[in-house]
Design an enzyme around this catalytic site. Structure first.
Site, PDB file in Angstrom:
ATOM      1  N   CYS A   1       2.240  -0.376  -8.515  1.00  0.00           N
ATOM      2  CA  CYS A   1       3.398   0.055  -7.725  1.00  0.00           C
ATOM      3  C   CYS A   1       4.642   0.187  -8.593  1.00  0.00           C
ATOM      4  O   CYS A   1       5.616   0.823  -8.185  1.00  0.00           O
ATOM      5  CB  CYS A   1       3.649  -0.912  -6.575  1.00  0.00           C
ATOM      6  SG  CYS A   1       3.734  -2.643  -7.074  1.00  0.00           S
TER       7      CYS A   1
ATOM      8  N   ARG B   1       2.654   6.082   3.696  1.00  0.00           N
ATOM      9  CA  ARG B   1       2.097   6.525   4.977  1.00  0.00           C
ATOM     10  C   ARG B   1       1.546   5.345   5.773  1.00  0.00           C
ATOM     11  O   ARG B   1       1.818   5.201   6.970  1.00  0.00           O
ATOM     12  CB  ARG B   1       1.002   7.560   4.725  1.00  0.00           C
ATOM     13  CG  ARG B   1       0.347   8.087   5.977  1.00  0.00           C
ATOM     14  CD  ARG B   1      -0.734   9.108   5.636  1.00  0.00           C
ATOM     15  NE  ARG B   1      -1.403   9.608   6.822  1.00  0.00           N
ATOM     16  CZ  ARG B   1      -2.411  10.438   6.802  1.00  0.00           C
ATOM     17  NH1 ARG B   1      -2.861  10.908   5.640  1.00  0.00           N
ATOM     18  NH2 ARG B   1      -2.979  10.846   7.917  1.00  0.00           N
TER      19      ARG B   1
ATOM     20  N   GLU C   1       5.511  -3.248   1.343  1.00  0.00           N
ATOM     21  CA  GLU C   1       5.850  -2.778  -0.005  1.00  0.00           C
ATOM     22  C   GLU C   1       5.021  -1.529  -0.231  1.00  0.00           C
ATOM     23  O   GLU C   1       3.793  -1.581  -0.214  1.00  0.00           O
ATOM     24  CB  GLU C   1       5.550  -3.874  -1.032  1.00  0.00           C
ATOM     25  CG  GLU C   1       6.051  -3.530  -2.423  1.00  0.00           C
ATOM     26  CD  GLU C   1       4.932  -3.067  -3.321  1.00  0.00           C
ATOM     27  OE1 GLU C   1       4.792  -1.830  -3.510  1.00  0.00           O
ATOM     28  OE2 GLU C   1       4.199  -3.916  -3.832  1.00  0.00           O
TER      29      GLU C   1
ATOM     30  N   GLY D   1       0.828  -1.208   0.000  1.00  0.00           N
ATOM     31  CA  GLY D   1       0.000   0.000   0.000  1.00  0.00           C
ATOM     32  C   GLY D   1       0.854   1.246   0.000  1.00  0.00           C
ATOM     33  O   GLY D   1       1.956   1.278  -0.550  1.00  0.00           O
TER      34      GLY D   1
END
Length: 475
Positions: free
Chosen positions: A273, A215, A236, A212
């Site tokens: 990602c 933060r 990750e 995700g």
């Protein structure tokens, strides 16, 4: 934009505690299940997911707006991951067994018999990702690798696709029953931040797998580190995945390079990602022409639907902030979910670290460098990445040789003359990189080496063979 469906109420603190406690009770019994029996369990999960047929795909499509062909491929990848880990654990080779026989005649002291293997860490908390409702969610790679390692799993389902998560969870629970696995081998909890915090701080949880945002991953990492008994968090957290276009490559195949880059940037509405969010080249007419070609392809691309409203809002706000940045030049600005391309000098890119941050979606920043030294300076300034890509021709070889150490320092996977989107599930894959791409650059979340996140080494000294694990009983 699709919005998360409220089909599942949030798990109460007592429910999270009960499911984590069940995983803790199951840990020893599940760790004792043989490799072949765990392999049959993983195979059965894959079979049950396939038996859901179109219901699973249609549900995921309704909740995420991802195209059905993409979801069909993702289901294949998910089931393939499960079967790959099943095949891996049918033998004990993955345990990296090391046997040093004793030498009682050694002087001045006898040498002990030492035998080293890997044992499961214990129950693992897995956080489902929003952008892969199957392959990085309830039945995804973290779940598959942890179950393969002999660890019970508790998944916190992502709220963006709750019904998809329920179907997948029921398939796994069905496989638990089919294969006679210990009660508590798998569980699922629902909710937001409070649920996640309760799960990570539960004393029955021994490790965390997360995919995700930076933060979110960092918050879980810090929370786990503050526990009375700290636990590892394998998070990750994405990256900008820079692409370096060398002069020879631009001269030889500018149009192919422009189209490939635009296609990679817009794949899945940029919600990967490995989305290549930074393009670096030497300033001049050739690089400028490349940027024009990239912009043309981006403008021709059909805008897609993003996963849910919060991601869409963040993307729109991020593009708007780039439009208003005084140092950025807009090549195509992007309205709604349309792709956007901006450019900036290397000097300004280095002076404004916020330009190096990920914007989740099909937006990129191109960096104009004055020479090879400035290109290396940009590479050295970038933080840890999942990938780094370089496009080159034979005439660029020496320049690439000089640049390569910077790319290796920066990234977990270095790509030559390709694009980073598309992560092969194979033994040699490395999907992880230096912080902030991941919390532990020594590990991967894709490929068979992912199992090593959820085990730890144990050495047995001078034990009789009959008391040793099976894999250590060689004479």
């Amino acid at each position: 934009m699709p919005e998360a469906l409220s089909l599942q109420p949030s798990s109460s603190p007592s429910e999270v505690q009960a499911i984590a406690k069940a995983a803790g009770r199951a840990a020893a019994a599940y760790a004792a299940v043989s490799g072949p029996d765990r392999a049959r369990f993983l195979d059965r999960i894959a079979e049950r997911l396939e038996e859901l047929g179109d219901e699973l795909l249609q549900t995921a499509h309704r909740e995420t707006s991802l195209p059905l062909p993409r979801l069909q491929g993702e289901r294949g990848r998910t089931c393939g991951q499960l079967r790959t880990f099943a095949e891996l654990i049918r033998s004990e080779t993955w345990r990296d067994v090391r046997i040093d026989p004793s030498d009682r005649d050694r002087k001045p002291l006898p040498k002990p018999d030492l035998r080293r293997t890997q044992v499961p860490l214990g129950p693992v908390a897995v956080f489902g990702a929003s952008n892969f409702p199957l392959a990085f969610s309830v039945p995804g790679g973290d779940t598959a690798s942890a179950l393969a390692a002999g660890c019970p799993v508790v998944v916190k389902a992502h709220p963006a696709h709750p019904e998809t998560s329920r179907l997948a969870a029921d398939a796994i629970l069905g496989a638990v029953a089919d294969c006679g696995m210990p009660e508590g081998t798998f569980g699922v909890v629902w909710g937001g931040r409070e649920t996640g915090e309760a799960l990570v701080t539960d004393p029955n949880i021994y490790a965390v797998g997360f995919t995700g945002s930076l933060r979110g991953g960092r918050a879980l990492f810090d929370l786990a580190a503050r526990r009375e008994r700290p636990i590892p968090v394998f998070a990750e957290m994405g990256s900008v995945n820079p692409v370096f276009a060398m002069p020879g490559a631009i001269a030889a195949r500018a149009e192919t390079l422009a189209k490939g880059y635009a296609d990679s940037l817009t794949l899945g509405v940029g919600q990967f990602c490995t989305n290549p969010g930074v393009l670096i080249g030497l300033d001049g007419p050739e690089f400028e022409a490349l940027l024009r070609a990239v912009a043309e392809h981006l403008q021709a691309a059909t805008p897609g639907t993003m996963l849910y409203e919060a991601i869409h809002e963040a993307y729109v706000a991020g593009v708007q902030a780039r439009r208003e940045h005084p140092q950025l030049v807009a090549h195509c600005g992007g309205e709604g979910t349309a792709a956007a391309l901006f450019s900036v000098s290397a000097k300004e890119f280095l002076a404004h670290p916020t330009l190096q941050e990920e914007l989740f979606g099909p937006s990129a920043v191109a960096v104009r460098c004055q020479d090879a030294d400035e290109m290396r300076a940009v590479a050295d300034a970038l933080e840890g990445q999942l990938t780094a890509t370089v496009h080159f021709e034979p005439d660029d070889t020496e320049a690439v040789r000089t640049l390569l150490p910077s790319l290796v320092r920066m990234a977990g996977r270095v790509v030559a003359n390709g694009f980073p989107t598309g992560v092969e599930v194979s033994p040699a894959m490395q999907h992880g990189g230096p912080y902030p791409a991941t919390t532990d650059s020594r590990t991967t979340s894709v490929g068979t080496a992912a199992i090593l996140r959820f085990v730890r080494p144990v050495a047995f000294q001078d034990f009789p063979l009959e008391l040793l694990p099976e894999e250590l009983r060689a004479e």
